[in-house]
Design a protein around this motif. Sequence first.
Motif, mmCIF file in Angstrom:
data_model
loop_
_atom_site.group_PDB
_atom_site.id
_atom_site.type_symbol
_atom_site.label_atom_id
_atom_site.label_comp_id
_atom_site.label_asym_id
_atom_site.label_seq_id
_atom_site.Cartn_x
_atom_site.Cartn_y
_atom_site.Cartn_z
ATOM 1 N N ALA A 236 4.031 3.449 4.017
ATOM 2 C CA ALA A 236 2.894 2.688 4.564
ATOM 3 C C ALA A 236 1.648 3.017 3.747
ATOM 4 O O ALA A 236 1.561 4.099 3.143
ATOM 5 C CB ALA A 236 2.678 3.044 6.028
ATOM 6 N N ALA A 237 0.713 2.077 3.721
ATOM 7 C CA ALA A 237 -0.573 2.322 3.046
ATOM 8 C C ALA A 237 -1.665 1.720 3.914
ATOM 9 O O ALA A 237 -1.597 0.549 4.270
ATOM 10 C CB ALA A 237 -0.564 1.671 1.669
ATOM 11 N N ARG A 238 -2.608 2.578 4.295
ATOM 12 C CA ARG A 238 -3.664 2.101 5.190
ATOM 13 C C ARG A 238 -5.031 2.347 4.553
ATOM 14 O O ARG A 238 -5.344 3.480 4.165
ATOM 15 C CB ARG A 238 -3.566 2.808 6.549
ATOM 16 C CG ARG A 238 -4.056 1.928 7.707
ATOM 17 C CD ARG A 238 -3.732 2.489 9.096
ATOM 18 N NE ARG A 238 -2.477 3.209 9.195
ATOM 19 C CZ ARG A 238 -2.376 4.540 9.217
ATOM 20 N NH1 ARG A 238 -3.435 5.300 9.135
ATOM 21 N NH2 ARG A 238 -1.186 5.114 9.335
ATOM 22 N N GLN A 239 -5.837 1.288 4.448
ATOM 23 C CA GLN A 239 -7.168 1.452 3.861
ATOM 24 C C GLN A 239 -8.205 1.667 4.955
ATOM 25 O O GLN A 239 -8.271 0.891 5.915
ATOM 26 C CB GLN A 239 -7.520 0.218 3.020
ATOM 27 C CG GLN A 239 -8.749 0.460 2.159
ATOM 28 C CD GLN A 239 -9.071 -0.694 1.237
ATOM 29 O OE1 GLN A 239 -8.629 -1.816 1.464
ATOM 30 N NE2 GLN A 239 -9.867 -0.428 0.220
ATOM 31 N N ALA A 240 -8.989 2.740 4.805
ATOM 32 C CA ALA A 240 -10.034 3.038 5.799
ATOM 33 C C ALA A 240 -11.298 2.264 5.451
ATOM 34 O O ALA A 240 -11.399 1.676 4.368
ATOM 35 C CB ALA A 240 -10.317 4.531 5.793
ATOM 36 N N GLU A 241 -12.257 2.306 6.372
ATOM 37 C CA GLU A 241 -13.518 1.584 6.127
ATOM 38 C C GLU A 241 -14.239 2.106 4.899
ATOM 39 O O GLU A 241 -14.938 1.387 4.193
ATOM 40 C CB GLU A 241 -14.420 1.709 7.348
ATOM 41 C CG GLU A 241 -14.380 0.444 8.195
ATOM 42 C CD GLU A 241 -15.173 0.587 9.465
ATOM 43 O OE1 GLU A 241 -16.275 1.161 9.415
ATOM 44 O OE2 GLU A 241 -14.664 0.138 10.520
ATOM 45 N N SER A 242 -14.049 3.427 4.629
ATOM 46 C CA SER A 242 -14.679 4.049 3.457
ATOM 47 C C SER A 242 -14.151 3.431 2.164
ATOM 48 O O SER A 242 -14.722 3.634 1.091
ATOM 49 C CB SER A 242 -14.368 5.540 3.458
ATOM 50 O OG SER A 242 -12.951 5.712 3.307
ATOM 51 N N GLY A 243 -13.033 2.725 2.243
ATOM 52 C CA GLY A 243 -12.407 2.142 1.050
ATOM 53 C C GLY A 243 -11.206 2.951 0.583
ATOM 54 O O GLY A 243 -10.368 2.461 -0.159
ATOM 55 N N LYS A 244 -11.145 4.232 1.004
ATOM 56 C CA LYS A 244 -10.013 5.076 0.589
ATOM 57 C C LYS A 244 -8.734 4.612 1.284
ATOM 58 O O LYS A 244 -8.782 4.122 2.410
ATOM 59 C CB LYS A 244 -10.282 6.529 0.972
ATOM 60 C CG LYS A 244 -11.269 7.238 0.057
ATOM 61 C CD LYS A 244 -11.324 8.708 0.413
ATOM 62 C CE LYS A 244 -12.430 9.457 -0.294
ATOM 63 N NZ LYS A 244 -12.291 9.551 -1.742
ATOM 64 N N THR A 245 -7.595 4.841 0.604
ATOM 65 C CA THR A 245 -6.318 4.446 1.192
ATOM 66 C C THR A 245 -5.450 5.679 1.428
ATOM 67 O O THR A 245 -5.336 6.549 0.551
ATOM 68 C CB THR A 245 -5.576 3.459 0.263
ATOM 69 O OG1 THR A 245 -6.425 2.345 0.031
ATOM 70 C CG2 THR A 245 -4.280 2.969 0.883
#
Length: 421
Positions: A236-245
């Motif tokens: 899985a790959a999830r991108q946070a609001e900060s832009g980091k994944t």
Amino acid sequence: MSTHNILILGGSFAGIGAAHYALKHTIPQLPTKDGSTYTVTMVNPSKDFYWRIAGPRAAVSKQLMPSSKLFYPIEPAFAYAKDKFTFVQGSATAVDAATQSVTVLTITGEQKQISYTALIIATGVSTPSPLFTQTTTADDLIITYETFQKSLANAKTIVVGGGGPVGVEVAGEIAEHLNGKPGFMASAPKDPKAKVTLISADKKMLPILREDISKQAAKFLKRLGCDVLYNTKIVAARQAESGKTTIQLSDGNTVEADIYVDATGTRPNTSFLPAEWLDNRNRVDCNGKTLRVEKAGPRVYVVGDVGSYTRGGVMDQADALPVAMTNLKTDLIALVDGKAPGPDRHYEANLSEQQIVPIGTGKGVGAFGGNKLPSVMVWAIKGRDYMIGQLAVPTVNGDSYKKEKKWTPPNPAMKAGLSKG
Ligand SMILES: Cc1cc2nc3c(=O)[nH]c(=O)nc-3n(C[C@H](O)[C@H](O)[C@H](O)COP(=O)(O)OP(=O)(O)OC[C@H]3O[C@@H](n4cnc5c(N)ncnc54)[C@H](O)[C@@H]3O)c2cc1C
């Protein structure tokens, strides 16, 4: 007297090739005695052909790969046949085999029904990363590239998922862009700006190519500051609001990346088609010899990556397209004259070891026709400009199919003799 429309869905390598082939070679050989006339209609979401092959470099640097080299207007390339060719900017949303018509949503939001006598499905595939697929207009993809390039400027950790050619190419382009070109003898950059990691689900990269070519690719990536992790799947790959994944791996580890590029495969563009026309990978299920979509009723064909018959790639289309177009010609002659002029033409897949993969602007790996290529040849064929100089204009203006790819139908007398033993 009737007008027969050859409707082509998709305006990329396969769709454009099919349209030129139809206009240059097929239509001039179709019967007109009863007053029949023939037209070609193409439906594509963008009015510009996208040279997708250069996507890995275009995503990373507009200096190295400006948009002027990436996009080519489609309609003007058919000016030579403007009384027979219609371009519709839009997307097919449904096909009705019973009435032989396709519903199209145009770029201006209008819904249109387009009838066909013959239908060619060439809607290709999409990539999970938006960097390698033109979904709408050229301008939208240019904006996607600009945004990506801004985020790349300050990135320290980059993960590329997928050890196929797109993953290897984009990892090489990113690593060279951020870490620079290494010295002549260097095996890794002295002071890398970014840590680039390529994650391969398999024990090697580049499935079509032999293992020692994959090892050579890993060496070239290493010189640019890119490490390869093998036998590891992206779960899985999830991108946070900060832009980091945050990327979850099959070995139980989790990695965090400033940038994640998903190059784990492609998805066929078939959601508008009846489910019965598709195979278990959602590709258009066709007769692998004739390229007819037999479940779709008469005169429906598939060409390009969306078809079940192919392992994909542009080179394969040079073998497949003349087959589909010859069979389409046979079927249209049979419709108008009441008798097929000959037997079906058959497609045969070329499954030789064949793939060319640049790694940065100076190196690369590959094989052609089963022979391993030296890095300098990979550079000369593809790495210096992703083949734009040689192939982009001939692809869009139809020069790639200037001549009909000849075929001699098997002699029926000979066939009968052979079958008698
Ligand atoms: C980054 C990258 C690099 C590659 N490099 C190489 C290479 O070096 N050599 C090689 O041989 N192959 C390469 N490939 C593969 C190659 O790009 C494909 O084989 C080729 O694009 C397939 O052509 P196509 O016309 O079948 O489909 P596509 O190129 O996928 O085009 C399909 C077209 O149909 C349109 N479409 C989609 N849905 C609809 C709809 N509902 N209605 C109407 N139109 C629709 C799309 O917008 C698109 O224009 C690469 C692929 C990628 C992603």
